[in-house]
Scaffold this active site. Structure first.
Site, PDB file in Angstrom:
ATOM      1  N   ARG A 266       0.855  -1.190   0.000  1.00  0.00           N
ATOM      2  CA  ARG A 266       0.000   0.000   0.000  1.00  0.00           C
ATOM      3  C   ARG A 266       0.891   1.239   0.000  1.00  0.00           C
ATOM      4  NH1 ARG A 266      -1.002   2.484   4.614  1.00  0.00           N
ATOM      5  NH2 ARG A 266      -0.916   0.597   5.877  1.00  0.00           N
ATOM      6  N   HIS A 270      -2.987   4.323   5.306  1.00  0.00           N
ATOM      7  CA  HIS A 270      -4.126   3.410   5.477  1.00  0.00           C
ATOM      8  C   HIS A 270      -5.432   4.087   5.048  1.00  0.00           C
ATOM      9  CE1 HIS A 270      -6.662   0.315   7.226  1.00  0.00           C
ATOM     10  NE2 HIS A 270      -7.282   1.239   7.943  1.00  0.00           N
ATOM     11  N   TYR A 279       5.217   4.657  11.095  1.00  0.00           N
ATOM     12  CA  TYR A 279       5.533   3.239  11.227  1.00  0.00           C
ATOM     13  C   TYR A 279       6.272   2.648  10.022  1.00  0.00           C
ATOM     14  CZ  TYR A 279       1.074   2.935   8.644  1.00  0.00           C
ATOM     15  OH  TYR A 279       0.057   3.105   7.727  1.00  0.00           O
TER      16      TYR A 279
END
Length: 365
Positions: A266, A270, A279
């Site tokens: 991805r 998100h 992260y």
């Protein structure tokens, strides 16, 4: 069981080796677009490959437009699938006319590729109170926001279709995070027991929001989980549209269950509410950008003489026209009817709600 009872006999089972995935992901094209020699997969026909490219370009432009509309306040939230186009487009193109798709909230590109109007596709993410499209018209289940609930829907549907004698398979899309949910385990177990014609396509993009895969499972791969349920499993390069199409096409035609893990990434956060820099590193993202599924297929088609600059320009213009239509549809303000609050909640409306609805009508008048 008492000591005097004979143990219940177990059904004969074949060697579990046929259930295991390959050690390396199956692929037909390398990241630079050159063919993989000796692949056990059959390369899709030229016209299929060109259509895969066209749909991925249009799908990516739709995705970026939806992201922009979210920033403008036209959508409540939007989970981008940029970088995962091969896992969105190839499975849909592999579906047979009577097969059904069971998507997640991240699979809007797959819905659009299935032929659903983009405005209807985005109704859920716009904050509408109902599903924007007719599932029976498009053979697409409602987009699943709770993780993994669509896995059970797909297995139940596929099992019912078999009981009715229908030649129909179900394709369920899910992410790596959904494999940590109990619903997925139950679905795989019943799919194996019933030998239901359902294909589980796990888009392993590395993170369940911010949780990396190694914090979710100690399994060698997610595909290895299939052996515990008696479900044949496949590990595939999820950024290779040709390979994803080939494995999904073959799985849909087996007449039984298959677990496919597609390794992808991805590129965007998100959702628009997520800060992915907390992260993961920019170097990690850059490494996956070099494995871009659209560029990979484009390089192969160009080398084969199946794609030239004129065709690329035509597809790019088609994508821009499509994006303009999405903007126009989403920029229309819809005046909500407060009476809709009482619709489609109960088959027979309770007395206290009928009284409230009548009060609202009087106040509105």
């Amino acid at each position: 069981m008492t000591r005097t009872q004979a143990p219940r006999s177990s059904p004969s089972r074949t060697s579990p080796s046929h259930l295991l995935p390959t050690e390396e992901p199956l692929a037909l094209l390398r990241p630079d677009g050159t063919p993989v020699e000796g692949s056990p997969l059959v390369m899709p026909a030229d016209d299929v490959l060109v259509e895969l490219y066209r749909r991925m370009v249009v799908g990516r432009r739709f995705d970026t437009q939806a992201t922009a509309l979210t920033r403008q306040g036209r959508l409540a939230v939007y989970p981008s699938s940029r970088g995962q186009e091969a896992c969105e487009i190839a499975p849909v193109l592999a579906l047979r006319p009577d097969d059904w798709l069971f998507p997640t909230y991240r699979d809007s590109v797959a819905l659009v590729s299935r032929g659903i109007d983009p405005a209807q596709t985005l109704t859920l993410l716009q904050g509408g109170w109902h599903l924007g499209y007719d599932p029976y018209e498009h053979r697409v289940g409602p987009q699943c926001t709770p993780l993994a609930t669509n896995t059970l829907h797909a297995v139940g549907f596929a099992h019912a279709a078999r009981l009715k004698g229908e030649d129909t398979a179900a394709l369920v899309l899910l992410g790596d995070g959904a494999t940590s949910e109990g619903d997925t385990h139950e679905a795989l177990n019943f799919a194996g027991v019933w030998q239901a014609p359902v294909v589980f396509l796990v888009q392993n993009n590395g993170y369940a929001i911010s949780v990396p895969l190694d914090k979710q499972t100690a399994a060698p791969t997610l595909a290895h989980k299939g052996i515990g349920y008696g479900v044949p499993s496949v590990l595939v390069d999820g950024n290779d549209a040709a390979a994803v199409y080939a494995v999904v096409r073959d799985a849909l035609r087996t007449g039984g269950p298959t677990l496919i893990e597609a390794l992808t990434y991805r590129i965007e956060a998100h959702t628009n509410a997520d800060d992915a820099t907390r992260y993961r590193t920019s170097d990690e993202v850059a490494a996956w950008l070099a494995r871009d599924p659209v560029d990979r297929l484009s390089a192969y088609l160009t080398a084969r003489g199946l794609l030239d600059e004129r065709t690329k320009d035509d597809v790019a213009r088609e994508a821009e026209t499509f994006a303009a239509a999405v903007r126009a549809a989403l920029n229309v303000d819809v005046e909500p009817d407060p009476a809709d609050l009482f619709e489609h909640v109960y088959a027979t409306m309770p007395a206290h709600l009928r009284a409230q609805a009548e009060f609202l009508r009087e106040e509105s008048a």
